[in-house]
Design a protein around this motif. Structure first.
Motif, PDB file in Angstrom:
ATOM      1  N   THR A   1     -27.919 -19.670   2.756  1.00  0.00           N
ATOM      2  CA  THR A   1     -27.517 -18.272   2.824  1.00  0.00           C
ATOM      3  C   THR A   1     -26.158 -18.063   3.493  1.00  0.00           C
ATOM      4  O   THR A   1     -25.756 -16.926   3.727  1.00  0.00           O
ATOM      5  CB  THR A   1     -28.581 -17.434   3.560  1.00  0.00           C
ATOM      6  N   SER A   2     -25.442 -19.126   3.790  1.00  0.00           N
ATOM      7  CA  SER A   2     -24.123 -19.000   4.416  1.00  0.00           C
ATOM      8  C   SER A   2     -23.096 -18.526   3.399  1.00  0.00           C
ATOM      9  O   SER A   2     -22.864 -19.187   2.382  1.00  0.00           O
ATOM     10  CB  SER A   2     -23.676 -20.347   4.981  1.00  0.00           C
ATOM     11  N   PRO A   3     -22.433 -17.381   3.648  1.00  0.00           N
ATOM     12  CA  PRO A   3     -21.398 -16.932   2.711  1.00  0.00           C
ATOM     13  C   PRO A   3     -20.243 -17.918   2.570  1.00  0.00           C
ATOM     14  O   PRO A   3     -19.789 -18.189   1.454  1.00  0.00           O
ATOM     15  CB  PRO A   3     -20.926 -15.598   3.309  1.00  0.00           C
ATOM     16  N   PHE A   4     -19.760 -18.460   3.686  1.00  0.00           N
ATOM     17  CA  PHE A   4     -18.639 -19.394   3.599  1.00  0.00           C
ATOM     18  C   PHE A   4     -19.037 -20.680   2.882  1.00  0.00           C
ATOM     19  O   PHE A   4     -18.218 -21.290   2.193  1.00  0.00           O
ATOM     20  CB  PHE A   4     -18.083 -19.691   4.990  1.00  0.00           C
ATOM     21  N   ALA A   5     -20.295 -21.086   3.025  1.00  0.00           N
ATOM     22  CA  ALA A   5     -20.758 -22.240   2.260  1.00  0.00           C
ATOM     23  C   ALA A   5     -20.787 -21.930   0.769  1.00  0.00           C
ATOM     24  O   ALA A   5     -20.480 -22.793  -0.066  1.00  0.00           O
ATOM     25  CB  ALA A   5     -22.137 -22.669   2.750  1.00  0.00           C
TER      26      ALA A   5
ATOM     27  N   ASP B   1     -11.317 -13.802   3.957  1.00  0.00           N
ATOM     28  CA  ASP B   1     -12.104 -14.529   4.950  1.00  0.00           C
ATOM     29  C   ASP B   1     -12.136 -13.824   6.303  1.00  0.00           C
ATOM     30  O   ASP B   1     -12.967 -14.159   7.145  1.00  0.00           O
ATOM     31  CB  ASP B   1     -11.527 -15.940   5.140  1.00  0.00           C
ATOM     32  N   SER B   2     -11.261 -12.870   6.502  1.00  0.00           N
ATOM     33  CA  SER B   2     -11.206 -12.173   7.794  1.00  0.00           C
ATOM     34  C   SER B   2     -11.563 -10.704   7.634  1.00  0.00           C
ATOM     35  O   SER B   2     -12.692 -10.281   7.906  1.00  0.00           O
ATOM     36  CB  SER B   2      -9.825 -12.350   8.430  1.00  0.00           C
ATOM     37  N   ALA B   3     -10.640  -9.883   7.141  1.00  0.00           N
ATOM     38  CA  ALA B   3     -10.865  -8.435   7.080  1.00  0.00           C
ATOM     39  C   ALA B   3     -12.016  -8.058   6.159  1.00  0.00           C
ATOM     40  O   ALA B   3     -12.896  -7.263   6.527  1.00  0.00           O
ATOM     41  CB  ALA B   3      -9.571  -7.742   6.627  1.00  0.00           C
TER      42      ALA B   3
ATOM     43  N   ASP C   1     -10.179 -15.898  -5.670  1.00  0.00           N
ATOM     44  CA  ASP C   1     -11.449 -15.444  -6.230  1.00  0.00           C
ATOM     45  C   ASP C   1     -12.638 -15.938  -5.418  1.00  0.00           C
ATOM     46  O   ASP C   1     -13.559 -15.170  -5.106  1.00  0.00           O
ATOM     47  CB  ASP C   1     -11.579 -15.934  -7.672  1.00  0.00           C
ATOM     48  N   PHE C   2     -12.636 -17.211  -5.045  1.00  0.00           N
ATOM     49  CA  PHE C   2     -13.785 -17.765  -4.332  1.00  0.00           C
ATOM     50  C   PHE C   2     -13.898 -17.185  -2.923  1.00  0.00           C
ATOM     51  O   PHE C   2     -15.003 -16.943  -2.427  1.00  0.00           O
ATOM     52  CB  PHE C   2     -13.692 -19.292  -4.305  1.00  0.00           C
ATOM     53  N   ALA C   3     -12.756 -16.943  -2.295  1.00  0.00           N
ATOM     54  CA  ALA C   3     -12.780 -16.359  -0.952  1.00  0.00           C
ATOM     55  C   ALA C   3     -13.214 -14.897  -0.995  1.00  0.00           C
ATOM     56  O   ALA C   3     -13.936 -14.424  -0.111  1.00  0.00           O
ATOM     57  CB  ALA C   3     -11.404 -16.486  -0.302  1.00  0.00           C
TER      58      ALA C   3
ATOM     59  N   HIS D   1     -17.335 -14.451  -1.832  1.00  0.00           N
ATOM     60  CA  HIS D   1     -18.481 -14.824  -1.002  1.00  0.00           C
ATOM     61  C   HIS D   1     -19.019 -13.705  -0.124  1.00  0.00           C
ATOM     62  O   HIS D   1     -20.244 -13.603   0.033  1.00  0.00           O
ATOM     63  CB  HIS D   1     -18.206 -16.119  -0.216  1.00  0.00           C
ATOM     64  N   PRO D   2     -18.202 -12.800   0.448  1.00  0.00           N
ATOM     65  CA  PRO D   2     -18.825 -11.697   1.192  1.00  0.00           C
ATOM     66  C   PRO D   2     -19.585 -10.733   0.277  1.00  0.00           C
ATOM     67  O   PRO D   2     -20.626 -10.182   0.653  1.00  0.00           O
ATOM     68  CB  PRO D   2     -17.634 -11.001   1.854  1.00  0.00           C
ATOM     69  N   LEU D   3     -19.067 -10.533  -0.948  1.00  0.00           N
ATOM     70  CA  LEU D   3     -19.729  -9.642  -1.902  1.00  0.00           C
ATOM     71  C   LEU D   3     -21.023 -10.267  -2.404  1.00  0.00           C
ATOM     72  O   LEU D   3     -22.018  -9.577  -2.659  1.00  0.00           O
ATOM     73  CB  LEU D   3     -18.793  -9.346  -3.076  1.00  0.00           C
TER      74      LEU D   3
END
Length: 311
Positions: free
Chosen positions: A11-15, A99-101, A180-182, A185-187
């Motif tokens: 469930t890790s978004p960054f993963a 990855d930040s905002a 795109d990949f960055a 992942h939050p979405l």
């Protein structure tokens, strides 16, 4: 090429960002699941202190932070690229923003009460409390954005993403790239982990269609690996040669010095070691441990601080 081992949890978004990059490049990889919260004894035996998710291992080389992991995978398999010609700078800048905002706003929105209930459905109260305490510690006392403020910010960001998709399938053109990949992942976390809150995406159908395209890329081919197997591989391997790397000294710290490297804004646990490389884009520490043997732990320059250990 040695096995690619990704230390992560589902469930890790960054993963998810890295799993999709692995799929984009159609790479085979091994999967080691790590805990969501500290302690993470097998992971920190490899990294020396760094605890964020994910971490990429190639033999006795340990790569921290998804920005560096993306570069490593690009070097291993340049095509299809993460950095289309003439768009590398734009791809990196969009990825850093995402990855930040974008991540900060989306997670503050996702973790309002109804989202927390879905993320931790069926989990004991102690697990929720442990997660909250862990992430609070990672913020080092910094305030968390209120969910109401986050909702307004998230909606604005989604409209901007939709605007970027006008007339093209992906954010910077007709092929997916790092941006795109960055951004995805939050979405993905909103849609996959907190579906009760995913209605926020309905006002931007272009974004939802783009997300379907990104999801279809998949994760490549993975196989399970235990943490003990990963540690044994590190012990039985030697770090890749650093010969030919150009030393770029920004701190007045000589190679061979004992130093500390830490993230500059979230998850500030330092990693100690011997500085054996400092290029224009990354730092490398040599560390030796009973469980890991001698490893090289690599960090990007951007987003991390370097300090000499006082004698």
């Amino acid at each position: 090429m040695s096995d690619l081992i990704l230390h992560h949890y589902p469930t890790s978004p960054f993963a998810e960002k890295v799993r999709l990059i692995l799929g984009h490049k159609q790479l085979d990889w091994k999967s080691v699941f790590i805990p969501m919260v500290m302690p993470k004894p097998e992971l920190t035996a490899l990294t020396g202190g760094y605890r964020k998710t994910p971490v990429l291992q190639i033999g006795a080389d340990i790569y921290c932070d998804t920005s560096l992991i993306g570069d490593v995978l690009e070097q291993l398999k340049p095509a299809p690229t993460l950095y289309p010609e003439a768009l590398e700078g734009a791809a990196r800048i969009v990825a850093q923003w995402a990855d930040s905002a974008l991540f900060t706003a989306s997670m503050a929105y996702n973790f309002q009460p109804v989202g927390v209930a879905q993320v931790f459905a069926g989990a004991p109260a102690e697990a929720v409390q442990a997660f909250v305490a862990d992430r609070t510690a990672m913020r080092s006392g910094a305030a968390r954005m209120a969910s109401t403020d986050a909702a307004a910010t998230y909606k604005s960001y989604l409209r901007r993403i939709a605007n970027m998709l006008q007339g093209q399938d992906f954010l910077l053109g007709h092929q997916p790239c790092l941006a795109d990949f960055a951004t995805y992942h939050p979405l993905w976390f909103t849609l996959d982990r907190t579906p009760a809150l995913a209605g926020i995406l309905d006002a931007t159908p272009e974004v939802k269609t783009w997300m379907t395209r990104i999801k279809a890329i998949g994760h490549g081919k993975s196989s399970k690996c235990s943490a003990d197997e990963a540690l044994q591989l590190a012990r039985n391997s030697r770090p890749a040669s650093l010969q030919g790397e150009v030393f770029q000294d920004e701190h007045g710290i000589a190679l061979g010095s004992q130093v500390l490297i830490a993230a500059d804004n979230f998850g500030l646990e330092p990693t100690p070691g011997e500085l054996v490389s400092a290029t224009r884009t990354r730092y490398t520490l040599r560390r030796t441990g009973d469980r890991s043997g001698t490893v090289h732990v690599h960090f990007p320059r951007v987003g991390f601080t370097l300090k000499k250990v006082s004698p």
